[in-house]
Design a protein around this motif. Structure first.
Motif, PDB file in Angstrom:
ATOM      1  N   GLU B   2     -93.310  -1.509   8.710  1.00  0.00           N
ATOM      2  CA  GLU B   2     -94.404  -2.433   9.006  1.00  0.00           C
ATOM      3  C   GLU B   2     -94.235  -3.742   8.244  1.00  0.00           C
ATOM      4  OE1 GLU B   2     -99.135  -2.282   8.484  1.00  0.00           O
ATOM      5  OE2 GLU B   2     -98.192  -0.362   8.936  1.00  0.00           O
ATOM      6  N   LEU B   3     -93.679  -3.608   7.029  1.00  0.00           N
ATOM      7  CA  LEU B   3     -93.460  -4.795   6.207  1.00  0.00           C
ATOM      8  C   LEU B   3     -92.496  -5.747   6.898  1.00  0.00           C
ATOM      9  CD1 LEU B   3     -94.258  -5.840   3.402  1.00  0.00           C
ATOM     10  CD2 LEU B   3     -92.116  -4.914   2.568  1.00  0.00           C
ATOM     11  N   ASP B   6     -94.237  -7.489   9.812  1.00  0.00           N
ATOM     12  CA  ASP B   6     -95.087  -8.539   9.265  1.00  0.00           C
ATOM     13  C   ASP B   6     -94.269  -9.764   8.894  1.00  0.00           C
ATOM     14  OD1 ASP B   6     -97.385  -7.228   9.496  1.00  0.00           O
ATOM     15  OD2 ASP B   6     -97.806  -6.996   7.363  1.00  0.00           O
ATOM     16  N   CYS B   7     -93.156  -9.506   8.190  1.00  0.00           N
ATOM     17  CA  CYS B   7     -92.284 -10.561   7.708  1.00  0.00           C
ATOM     18  C   CYS B   7     -91.792 -11.403   8.883  1.00  0.00           C
ATOM     19  CB  CYS B   7     -91.100  -9.914   7.007  1.00  0.00           C
ATOM     20  SG  CYS B   7     -90.597 -10.794   5.575  1.00  0.00           S
ATOM     21  N   VAL B  10     -94.638 -13.462  10.433  1.00  0.00           N
ATOM     22  CA  VAL B  10     -95.013 -14.602   9.588  1.00  0.00           C
ATOM     23  C   VAL B  10     -93.940 -15.683   9.660  1.00  0.00           C
ATOM     24  CG1 VAL B  10     -95.297 -15.313   7.205  1.00  0.00           C
ATOM     25  CG2 VAL B  10     -96.529 -13.350   8.046  1.00  0.00           C
ATOM     26  N   ILE B  13     -94.463 -17.581  12.791  1.00  0.00           N
ATOM     27  CA  ILE B  13     -95.597 -18.503  12.662  1.00  0.00           C
ATOM     28  C   ILE B  13     -95.179 -19.735  11.866  1.00  0.00           C
ATOM     29  CG2 ILE B  13     -97.882 -18.781  11.623  1.00  0.00           C
ATOM     30  CD1 ILE B  13     -98.458 -15.897  12.253  1.00  0.00           C
ATOM     31  N   LEU B  14     -94.390 -19.506  10.781  1.00  0.00           N
ATOM     32  CA  LEU B  14     -93.969 -20.640   9.947  1.00  0.00           C
ATOM     33  C   LEU B  14     -93.032 -21.567  10.713  1.00  0.00           C
ATOM     34  CD1 LEU B  14     -93.482 -19.040   6.437  1.00  0.00           C
ATOM     35  CD2 LEU B  14     -95.332 -20.458   7.231  1.00  0.00           C
ATOM     36  N   LEU B  17     -95.191 -23.844  12.689  1.00  0.00           N
ATOM     37  CA  LEU B  17     -95.845 -24.886  11.896  1.00  0.00           C
ATOM     38  C   LEU B  17     -94.835 -25.940  11.456  1.00  0.00           C
ATOM     39  CD1 LEU B  17     -98.232 -22.647   9.814  1.00  0.00           C
ATOM     40  CD2 LEU B  17     -98.861 -24.258  11.592  1.00  0.00           C
ATOM     41  N   LEU B 104    -104.163 -21.446  15.069  1.00  0.00           N
ATOM     42  CA  LEU B 104    -103.849 -20.086  14.617  1.00  0.00           C
ATOM     43  C   LEU B 104    -105.108 -19.227  14.575  1.00  0.00           C
ATOM     44  CD1 LEU B 104    -101.674 -18.207  13.463  1.00  0.00           C
ATOM     45  CD2 LEU B 104    -102.409 -18.915  11.211  1.00  0.00           C
ATOM     46  N   ALA B 105    -106.181 -19.811  14.030  1.00  0.00           N
ATOM     47  CA  ALA B 105    -107.438 -19.057  13.975  1.00  0.00           C
ATOM     48  C   ALA B 105    -107.901 -18.711  15.387  1.00  0.00           C
ATOM     49  CB  ALA B 105    -108.503 -19.880  13.249  1.00  0.00           C
ATOM     50  N   ILE B 108    -105.766 -15.887  16.782  1.00  0.00           N
ATOM     51  CA  ILE B 108    -106.092 -14.571  16.224  1.00  0.00           C
ATOM     52  C   ILE B 108    -107.387 -14.057  16.845  1.00  0.00           C
ATOM     53  CG2 ILE B 108    -106.750 -13.355  14.109  1.00  0.00           C
ATOM     54  CD1 ILE B 108    -104.833 -15.068  12.589  1.00  0.00           C
ATOM     55  N   ARG B 112    -107.768 -10.727  19.497  1.00  0.00           N
ATOM     56  CA  ARG B 112    -108.603  -9.540  19.262  1.00  0.00           C
ATOM     57  C   ARG B 112    -109.534  -9.263  20.430  1.00  0.00           C
ATOM     58  NH1 ARG B 112    -108.888  -8.303  13.797  1.00  0.00           N
ATOM     59  NH2 ARG B 112    -111.061  -7.706  13.868  1.00  0.00           N
ATOM     60  N   LEU B 124    -100.542  -8.043  15.260  1.00  0.00           N
ATOM     61  CA  LEU B 124    -100.352  -9.490  15.184  1.00  0.00           C
ATOM     62  C   LEU B 124     -99.465 -10.047  16.284  1.00  0.00           C
ATOM     63  CD1 LEU B 124     -99.989  -9.909  11.350  1.00  0.00           C
ATOM     64  CD2 LEU B 124    -101.801 -10.788  12.774  1.00  0.00           C
TER      65      LEU B 124
END
Lengths: 316, 214
Positions: B2-3, B6-7, B10, B13-14, B17, B104-105, B108, B112, B124
């Motif tokens: 899972e880590l 997530d990595c 993220v 996403i970066l 940006l 992003l907000a 998210i 959901r 995610l």
């Protein structure tokens, strides 16, 4: 309250002037020089304390109060500061905000003392310092909030004597290796944000060059140009302590040593702080200072990292 | 496990940006290339089924096309158009970053609300896909240079692709490969078009092309 926790602020008081020395030695190593002695910070402070101070006739009591209040504020911040898992002498719910605003108070008095001299250069530096701090403060608070939430989720049923996730000591005592296994990505984002905040607040190279003596590009150094003697010693010592505070906040995240022994926890974080000083030296040697117009973008980047971390931990 | 997911998310996403906050066009192209490679890893980690031959094939084809071929085509177009930076975008870089956080907000929140046909491995993935689509759209409307708009189009397509990859188990391989081929053709033609626009008008600012008449 146990007496051993008072050793954390004591360590900061004794060891913090070493940090600028380590950074300078690292930079000298990269430049192929020998560099100044590691203890130069102590020599500087001792020399300045023996001098007298000269005050301009245009300044008022604010100018003399600036360094004193600054040093007092950062000393109080030290009392709230945990070293990794080893708790701070004083901790209560919401001391995060007190820490942020003690540092804010220190900055405020540096700024009004600079404005009090009436010098145009110092006013310019004051304006920049305030502009940048507007961007770093939310990043710092949001990073701490994200860490608190991550620790609260990660620790689960592990009951500690400090399971309060809204105080600094509680936040840091929760951040064990198991939290890293679960929410490592978020903690890495937080560490990135805190590193940028550290560089901006210290203030070190991508944001401000501490060695420059060209007033047009300076931020922090330009504000303290008119201070001399014991006042300047207090400013130097306060800056070293502030660097220690931010390094401890960052090293506490990066080093998840949470054992039952306070000396192991604190020792690991102190080692981490010195390693961070080397890292700052490497960053300073390998990067150029950003153009002043680009600095807000970097600091917004830090804010975005912390918002991202907070949003991800909140909505998972 | 899972880590790592997530990595990966993220990092994606970066990259989004970073795309809307950097002014150097070659850096933007490199960011999109990195995004392509990371996107190739998504089906391996997030896919809901086992590691079959077709998942691995899909991942390799994605990485090669999005991570190597597209950036190469775009870098060629960049060299021929002889521009380095996006000057004076409609929305400044710091503002763009803040808009990105808002998006992003929103992503998210929307992620959901959506009911999903099959549960995915990470909550995610859907927000990431929506966010990437929005960032692509934002890059298209907020930048002047034709090349940045092509990048925005690519990123938007990456978002749709990420949405599909999360459920690649259910999707026929042919559809995926067909989409990749379509995008390849689009980027190929856009590269040639940028070259032609630049030769004709000596710039690739799309807002100055609005006055064209026959």
């Amino acid at each position: 309250m146990n007496t051993t926790s008072w050793l954390n602020p004591l360590a900061a008081l004794v060891l913090s002037p070493l940090l600028p020395g380590i950074i300078n030695r690292t930079k000298a190593f990269f430049a192929g020089r020998r560099g100044q002695p590691l203890l130069q910070g102590y020599y500087d402070i001792a020399k300045l304390l023996h001098k007298g101070a000269v005050y301009s006739r245009t300044t008022s009591w604010i100018f003399r109060a600036g360094p004193v209040v600054g040093l007092a504020a950062v000393l109080m911040a030290l009392v709230l500061l945990p070293l990794g898992g080893s708790a701070a002498p004083l901790n209560f719910t919401g001391d995060i905000i007190l820490l942020a605003y003690l540092l804010g108070l220190m900055r405020f008095f540096t700024v009004i003392a600079a404005l009090d001299t009436g010098s145009a250069f110092e006013g310019m530096g004051a304006s920049r310092e305030v502009q940048f701090s507007v961007l770093t403060e939310p990043a710092l608070l949001l990073s701490l909030a994200a860490m608190g939430k991550a620790g609260q989720i990660g620790s689960g049923s592990r009951i500690e004597h400090l399971d309060n996730f809204l105080s600094l000591s509680g936040i840091y005592s929760n951040l064990s290796a198991s939290v890293w296994m679960r929410n490592g990505t978020i903690l890495l984002l937080v560490a990135g944000a805190l590193l940028i905040v550290l560089l901006a607040e210290s203030p070190r190279i991508p944001v401000d060059d501490p060695n420059t003596h060209l007033e047009l590009t300076m931020i922090h150094e330009v504000m303290v140009l008119d201070h001399g003697g014991p006042d300047f010693a207090m400013i130097l010592y306060g800056a070293a302590l502030k660097l220690w505070v931010f390094s401890a906040l960052l090293a506490g995240v990066l080093i998840p040593v949470r054992s039952a022994y306070w000396w192991l926890d604190a020792g690991a974080v102190i080692g981490g702080i010195f390693l961070l000083a080397v890292v700052i030296g490497v960053i300073e040697s390998s990067m150029a200072r950003l153009r002043l117009l680009r600095v807000p973008q970097l600091l917004t980047g830090a804010g975005v990292l912390s918002i991202l971390a907070f949003a991800l931990i909140l909505w998972r | 496990m899972e880590l790592w997911i997530d990595c990966l998310i993220v990092l994606l996403i970066l990259t989004n940006l970073k795309l809307i906050s950097s002014s150097r066009l070659s850096a933007c192209i490199r960011v999109v290339a990195i995004q392509g490679v990371l996107l190739g890893l998504v089906p391996l980690l997030v896919g809901s089924g086992d590691l079959t031959f077709r998942v691995i094939l899909l991942s390799i084809v994605t990485m090669v096309v999005k991570g190597i071929v597209f950036p190469w085509l775009l870098l060629k177009a960049l060299r021929s158009a002889n521009v380095r930076r996006e000057m004076e975008p409609f929305v400044g870089y710091t503002t763009s970053l803040l808009v990105g956080v808002g998006l992003l907000a929103l992503a998210i929140w929307m992620g959901r609300q959506l009911p999903l046909p099959a549960p995915s491995k990470s909550p995610l993935v859907v927000p990431l896909a929506l966010f990437t689509i929005m960032i692509g759209l934002f890059a298209i409307v907020s930048r002047r240079k034709a090349l940045t708009q092509v990048l925005g189009y690519l990123v938007m397509e990456n978002g749709i692709y990420a949405f599909g990859l999360a459920f690649a188990h259910q999707e026929p391989l042919l559809v995926e490969l067909g989409t990749l081929l379509d995008v390849f053709m689009a980027v190929f033609i856009m590269g040639i078009t940028i070259f032609q626009i630049n030769r004709e008008f000596d710039h690739i600012d799309t807002d100055r092309l609005s006055l064209l008449k026959d």
